[in-house]
Structures are given as structure tokens and as C-alpha cells.
Design a protein around this motif. Structure first.
Motif, PDB file in Angstrom:
ATOM      1  N   ASP A  81       0.844  -1.188   0.000  1.00 43.10           N
ATOM      2  CA  ASP A  81       0.000   0.000   0.000  1.00 43.10           C
ATOM      3  C   ASP A  81       0.877   1.234   0.000  1.00 43.10           C
ATOM      4  N   ILE A  82       0.611   2.134  -0.917  1.00 42.36           N
ATOM      5  CA  ILE A  82       1.451   3.322  -1.053  1.00 42.36           C
ATOM      6  C   ILE A  82       1.431   4.161   0.221  1.00 42.36           C
ATOM      7  N   GLU A  83       0.307   4.085   0.963  1.00 46.81           N
ATOM      8  CA  GLU A  83       0.193   4.863   2.198  1.00 46.81           C
ATOM      9  C   GLU A  83       1.155   4.388   3.274  1.00 46.81           C
ATOM     10  N   GLU A  84       1.646   3.154   3.146  1.00 53.81           N
ATOM     11  CA  GLU A  84       2.531   2.594   4.171  1.00 53.81           C
ATOM     12  C   GLU A  84       3.973   3.083   4.027  1.00 53.81           C
ATOM     13  N   LEU A  85       4.293   3.688   2.897  1.00 48.80           N
ATOM     14  CA  LEU A  85       5.659   4.148   2.661  1.00 48.80           C
ATOM     15  C   LEU A  85       5.848   5.574   3.140  1.00 48.80           C
ATOM     16  N   ASP A  86       7.040   5.859   3.626  1.00 47.99           N
ATOM     17  CA  ASP A  86       7.385   7.234   3.983  1.00 47.99           C
ATOM     18  C   ASP A  86       7.358   8.105   2.726  1.00 47.99           C
ATOM     19  N   LYS A  87       6.898   9.339   2.866  1.00 47.44           N
ATOM     20  CA  LYS A  87       6.748  10.223   1.711  1.00 47.44           C
ATOM     21  C   LYS A  87       8.065  10.483   0.988  1.00 47.44           C
ATOM     22  N   SER A  88       9.176  10.369   1.716  1.00 52.84           N
ATOM     23  CA  SER A  88      10.475  10.602   1.084  1.00 52.84           C
ATOM     24  C   SER A  88      10.833   9.500   0.091  1.00 52.84           C
ATOM     25  N   ARG A  89      10.132   8.376   0.159  1.00 50.63           N
ATOM     26  CA  ARG A  89      10.421   7.243  -0.724  1.00 50.63           C
ATOM     27  C   ARG A  89       9.449   7.167  -1.898  1.00 50.63           C
ATOM     28  N   VAL A  90       8.618   8.195  -2.019  1.00 51.52           N
ATOM     29  CA  VAL A  90       7.614   8.232  -3.087  1.00 51.52           C
ATOM     30  C   VAL A  90       7.717   9.567  -3.829  1.00 51.52           C
ATOM     31  N   ALA A  91       7.756   9.520  -5.154  1.00 54.07           N
ATOM     32  CA  ALA A  91       7.762  10.744  -5.964  1.00 54.07           C
ATOM     33  C   ALA A  91       6.348  11.042  -6.432  1.00 54.07           C
ATOM     34  N   GLN A  92       5.910  12.270  -6.194  1.00 55.15           N
ATOM     35  CA  GLN A  92       4.585  12.708  -6.642  1.00 55.15           C
ATOM     36  C   GLN A  92       4.794  13.961  -7.495  1.00 55.15           C
ATOM     37  N   ILE A  93       4.657  13.817  -8.808  1.00 56.88           N
ATOM     38  CA  ILE A  93       5.066  14.862  -9.746  1.00 56.88           C
ATOM     39  C   ILE A  93       3.891  15.291 -10.621  1.00 56.88           C
ATOM     40  N   PRO A  94       3.418  16.552 -10.518  1.00 53.81           N
ATOM     41  CA  PRO A  94       2.412  17.044 -11.459  1.00 53.81           C
ATOM     42  C   PRO A  94       3.051  17.348 -12.808  1.00 53.81           C
ATOM     43  N   PHE A  95       2.264  17.268 -13.866  1.00 54.11           N
ATOM     44  CA  PHE A  95       2.796  17.582 -15.189  1.00 54.11           C
ATOM     45  C   PHE A  95       1.696  18.242 -16.027  1.00 54.11           C
ATOM     46  N   ASP A  96       2.094  18.831 -17.128  1.00 55.74           N
ATOM     47  CA  ASP A  96       1.186  19.586 -17.982  1.00 55.74           C
ATOM     48  C   ASP A  96       0.361  18.631 -18.842  1.00 55.74           C
ATOM     49  N   SER A  97      -0.963  18.758 -18.761  1.00 55.70           N
ATOM     50  CA  SER A  97      -1.827  17.865 -19.536  1.00 55.70           C
ATOM     51  C   SER A  97      -1.709  18.118 -21.037  1.00 55.70           C
ATOM     52  N   LEU A  98      -1.252  19.300 -21.439  1.00 60.35           N
ATOM     53  CA  LEU A  98      -1.100  19.590 -22.865  1.00 60.35           C
ATOM     54  C   LEU A  98       0.081  18.847 -23.472  1.00 60.35           C
ATOM     55  N   THR A  99       1.135  18.690 -22.716  1.00 62.10           N
ATOM     56  CA  THR A  99       2.315  17.979 -23.223  1.00 62.10           C
ATOM     57  C   THR A  99       2.301  16.507 -22.840  1.00 62.10           C
ATOM     58  N   GLY A 100       1.545  16.161 -21.785  1.00 68.47           N
ATOM     59  CA  GLY A 100       1.469  14.771 -21.365  1.00 68.47           C
ATOM     60  C   GLY A 100       2.643  14.350 -20.501  1.00 68.47           C
ATOM     61  N   LEU A 101       2.678  13.065 -20.193  1.00 67.43           N
ATOM     62  CA  LEU A 101       3.744  12.513 -19.347  1.00 67.43           C
ATOM     63  C   LEU A 101       4.969  12.225 -20.218  1.00 67.43           C
ATOM     64  N   LYS A 102       5.998  13.014 -20.049  1.00 64.81           N
ATOM     65  CA  LYS A 102       7.210  12.869 -20.845  1.00 64.81           C
ATOM     66  C   LYS A 102       8.214  11.951 -20.158  1.00 64.81           C
ATOM     67  N   ALA A 103       9.111  11.393 -20.959  1.00 61.07           N
ATOM     68  CA  ALA A 103      10.103  10.458 -20.438  1.00 61.07           C
ATOM     69  C   ALA A 103      10.991  11.105 -19.386  1.00 61.07           C
ATOM     70  N   PHE A 104      11.338  12.397 -19.567  1.00 58.57           N
ATOM     71  CA  PHE A 104      12.256  13.032 -18.617  1.00 58.57           C
ATOM     72  C   PHE A 104      11.607  13.193 -17.241  1.00 58.57           C
ATOM     73  N   VAL A 105      10.258  13.272 -17.185  1.00 60.46           N
ATOM     74  CA  VAL A 105       9.575  13.365 -15.894  1.00 60.46           C
ATOM     75  C   VAL A 105       9.768  12.062 -15.116  1.00 60.46           C
ATOM     76  N   VAL A 106       9.620  10.943 -15.819  1.00 56.57           N
ATOM     77  CA  VAL A 106       9.835   9.631 -15.187  1.00 56.57           C
ATOM     78  C   VAL A 106      11.294   9.470 -14.778  1.00 56.57           C
TER      79      VAL A 106
END
Length: 428
Positions: A131-156
Motif C-alpha cells: 500500500d502506497i500509504e505505508e511508505l514514507d513520503k520521502s520514498r515516493v515521488a509525486q510529480i504534477p505535469f502539464d496535460s497539454l504535453t502529457g507525461l514525458k520520459a524526462f519526468v519519469v
């Protein structure tokens, strides 16, 4: 409208060319199950629930088998398994058989519309399978991105680098995860989750991401999901006969969110708008029979059908019919109230009159015509009523509905019955 599991998840992921575990459905033969075991060295058996039912692993409802005898025994145990979630009890109807995917690394990945960022947001960690809730926040990346450009490889790539993920998993994920935006955006999803993605090594040791569990939710008002050809009954979560009938209408235009709060309540409150629904449900409490949001500018035919279903199941026990909503921008109030009025008249014609106090409060286009249609109907039926305009305080209106219910309990129901020339019913 949610889907969980790989039975349909594997089919949806094919649209994005994302590798998945091999899956057999409930109708798989013994020969097919044995062949799946032989190819993968073992299988995972999971029960199939309608709607978005999770936490199966924590409930002990996942089996692992490395031979046919064990697989059939687990199938028998899980085929009609029951799971309690969110105050409801769900019953499975079938199982899936999924080939085991050996892996050293497991990844969690999701895309959702995040109100915090007011943008689509990717959540990613290389410590998946939990469960993602069980992990410390420092071990999880939460990244917003622009819906016009979509999810780009460099974001990942940047997210995995910031998490200090093993270098061997970065390139395969950077090549495949951006494809999920095409699936998410192209078919009207509101959330998409893969957990776990197992990083399976090939003969040369290169890693391939393989989706081993799937979850998604759809915006039912975005018609792009219809292109997937999913069966409508997939989204009808069977809490009760009433909710099943209403939820089947979700495939039409407009909203049909509803669930039963108290099957012994005495105020039937078809509500329009999420904000109004929250306030009505909170203030009425156990007096309310249902919690609902029938907004979204429903057409006449759908609204009449929704009202007819509500009346069929709940009108006999109701003291108050409380039609309430905020001030609409685009909902035609006349069409909505005309549909409810016609359904009420038809119900009385088919089933006979029942003591009822009608309270209505709305705002929006064609309001006066709508109130006129409702008034004419309840007066013709001989029912007491009170109508509130768009400038009324909704909390005061809800208070009035509660007082009307109290009056009906304290003798008003018998008085209304007398006026309708029917036998005095037992007080609700």
C-alpha cells in the motif's frame, strides 16, 4: 465506475502496448490452467469482484499454486469469496489465474487528477507491491505535469533519479511508463494505477516491466471510455436491488450516483449536485433513506426512470419527498421537475396514493415552469407541499424538511391519509 484486476486490466493495457502477466478468466479449463502453470512455474489465483474492490491480499483472498491440484483447491476457496470494504460486503463471482512473474524489483505507478496540484499527477516508487500509504513520503515521488504535453520520459527519469532507484530499472521504465498517459487521457480515465509492476529479467539479464495488478476509474460523463467496449454491468456494484437498478443508468447521459444510507429512513431526498448532497446527507442523518447526486442535466426520460425506481422502492415508507439541489448553471429545471412529477403521478396511478409531504428547493434555468409543473401535480394528487426559491438558505430548507417529517410522525401522516381517503397507515 472502476475496474480492478487483470481480467480486464490486461485487455486495457494492450491499447498502450504495456506488457502484462498472462491471465486466464473464470472459464479456463483444467488443461489451460495446467499449461499456464507449466509455462510460468506457478500461478496466482484472485477472486473477481464487480467495481473497485481492493485489499484482497490483506484479507487473505489471493492464492498461489504450483500444481493443478492446489490451483483447483484455491479456485474452490475463492470463487465465491466475500470481502468487507467501506461498510459493504462484496461477493466474488469467479477467479482469475495469472502466471507468476519472477522479479527482484517491484514498482508502484499511478496517474490521477490531483486537486492539490490542479493538474494530472504521477506517483512513482521503486518500492511497490505494498500500500502506497505505508511508505514514507520521502520514498515516493509525486510529480504534477502539464496535460497539454502529457507525461514525458524526462519526468519519469527525474523522479526515479530523485528516489535513487537502481539504474537497471530506470531505462525500461522511462521507455514504457509514458505510454500510460495515452491510455489515461485517451479513454476518459480519472485514475490509473499499476501495483506492482514487476521488473522481469530476460535471458540477457535486461529488465522488462510487467504489470501484475491494475486499477482504473472512469469519468462516466466523458464518452471516450465507450470506445473500449466494456460491458455496462461491469460498473453496476450490487449493494442492493435498488442501487443496482439506479447504477445501471450510469451508462446514459447525466449522473446517477446513489447509495442507501438507512433502509428504514423516512425522508426520500433525490438530490442534485455534490455540494448539496453532502450537506443534505450530513444534516438529515439517519432520517435520509438515500444519498444521491442526480445532477449533470439528465434528460427527461432518464430522470423519469430514476424517479420511478426511487418511488418503487421507497415511497411507501417515506413521510417526506425532498427534492433539493443548488442553483444549476445548465440543468433544465423544468425537464427535471416535470419528469419527477410525471413519475410520481404514474406511481400513484399504478400503486394507489400514499401519505406524503413534498418539499422542493432548486435554482436554475426554467425554474418557474418547473415549480409550476410540480405544484400542479402535487395539488392534483392532494398532497401537502412547500416550495423554496433559489435564494433560500439550503440549511434552513433541510431543517424544514426535518420538521415536516416530525409533523408526519406526530399525526400528520394520518391526516394526509384521511384527505386521500385511504386507510390510516401505521406511523412511520
Amino acid at each position: 465506475m472502476q475496474i480492478t484486476g487483470m481480467l480486464y486490466g490486461a485487455k486495457l493495457l494492450q491499447f498502450a502496448g504495456f506488457p502484462t502477466s498472462e491471465v486466464l478468466g473464470p472459464g479456463a479449463s483444467e488443461a489451460e490452467i495446467k499449461s499456464l502453470i507449466d509455462r510460468h512455474g506457478g500461478i496466482v489465483i484472485k477472486p473477481v469482484f464487480k467495481g473497485g474492490v481492493g485489499k484482497k491480499g490483506k484479507a487473505g483472498l489471493i492464492g498461489i499454486a504450483r500444481d493443478l491440484k492446489t490451483a483447483l483447491k484455491e479456485k474452490e476457496r475463492l470463487y465465491f469469496a466475500e470481502l468487507e470494504s467501506g461498510g459493504f460486503r462484496f461477493k466474488a463471482n469467479g477467479v482469475t489465474f495469472e502466471g507468476l512473474v519472477p522479479a527482484e524489483h517491484e514498482v508502484y505507478f499511478s496517474i490521477t487528477d490531483a486537486t492539490r496540484f490542479r493538474a494530472p499527477t504521477m506517483t512513482l516508487t521503486h518500492e511497490g507491491g505494498v500500500d502506497i500509504e505505508e511508505l514514507d513520503k520521502s520514498r515516493v515521488a509525486q510529480i504534477p505535469f502539464d496535460s497539454l504535453t502529457g507525461l514525458k520520459a524526462f519526468v519519469v527519469a527525474n523522479a526515479l533519479s530523485s528516489l535513487h532507484a537502481p539504474s537497471a530499472i530506470i531505462s525500461p521504465l522511462v521507455q514504457t511508463l509514458p505510454r500510460m498517459w495515452e491510455l489515461y487521457h485517451g479513454y476518459g480515465m480519472t485514475t490509473l494505477e499499476l501495483n506492482p509492476i514487476r521488473m522481469r529479467p530476460d535471458r540477457e539479464g535486461r529488465l522488462t516491466p510487467v504489470a501484475c495488478d491494475f486499477k482504473c476509474g472512469f469519468d462516466r460523463d466523458d464518452s471516450r471510455w465507450l470506445r473500449l467496449g466494456l460491458p455496462a454491468e461491469l460498473f453496476a456494484v450490487d449493494y442492493s436491488d435498488f442501487e443496482q437498478e439506479i447504477n445501471q443508468l450510469r451508462t446514459y447521459q447525466g449522473q446517477s450516483d446513489v447509495y442507501v444510507i438507512n433502509p428504514h429512513g423516512t425522508i426520500l431526498a433525490p438530490t442534485f449536485g455534490g455540494g448539496a448532497n453532502s450537506l443534505v446527507s450530513e444534516i438529515l442523518g439517519d432520517l435520509a433513506i438515500i444519498s444521491s447526486d442526480f445532477g449533470g442535466n439528465p434528460p427527461y426520460a432518464k430522470m423519469r426512470e430514476v424517479a420511478a425506481i426511487c418511488f418503487k422502492h421507497w415511497l411507501k415508507q417515506s413521510n417526506v419527498l425532498f427534492i433539493v439541489g443548488g442553483k444549476a448553471n445548465n440543468t433544465d429545471i423544468f425537464e427535471t421537475l416535470r419528469a419527477i412529477s410525471d413519475a410520481l403521478r404514474e406511481h400513484f396511478s399504478k400503486n394507489g396514493p400514499t401519505p406524503l409531504y413534498v418539499v422542493a428547493a432548486r435554482g436554475g434555468p426554467n425554474l418557474i415552469r418547473g415549480f409550476g409543473a410540480l405544484r400542479d401535480t402535487v395539488e392534483a394528487l392532494g398532497l401537502p407541499y412547500r416550495i423554496f426559491g433559489f435564494d433560500s438558505d439550503i440549511s434552513e430548507v433541510i431543517g424544514y424538511a426535518k420538521r415536516a417529517d416530525a409533523w408526519m410522525r406526530e399525526g400528520g401522516r394520518a391526516l394526509v391519509a384521511e384527505g386521500l381517503k385511504i386507510a390510516s397507515p401505521t406511523a412511520a
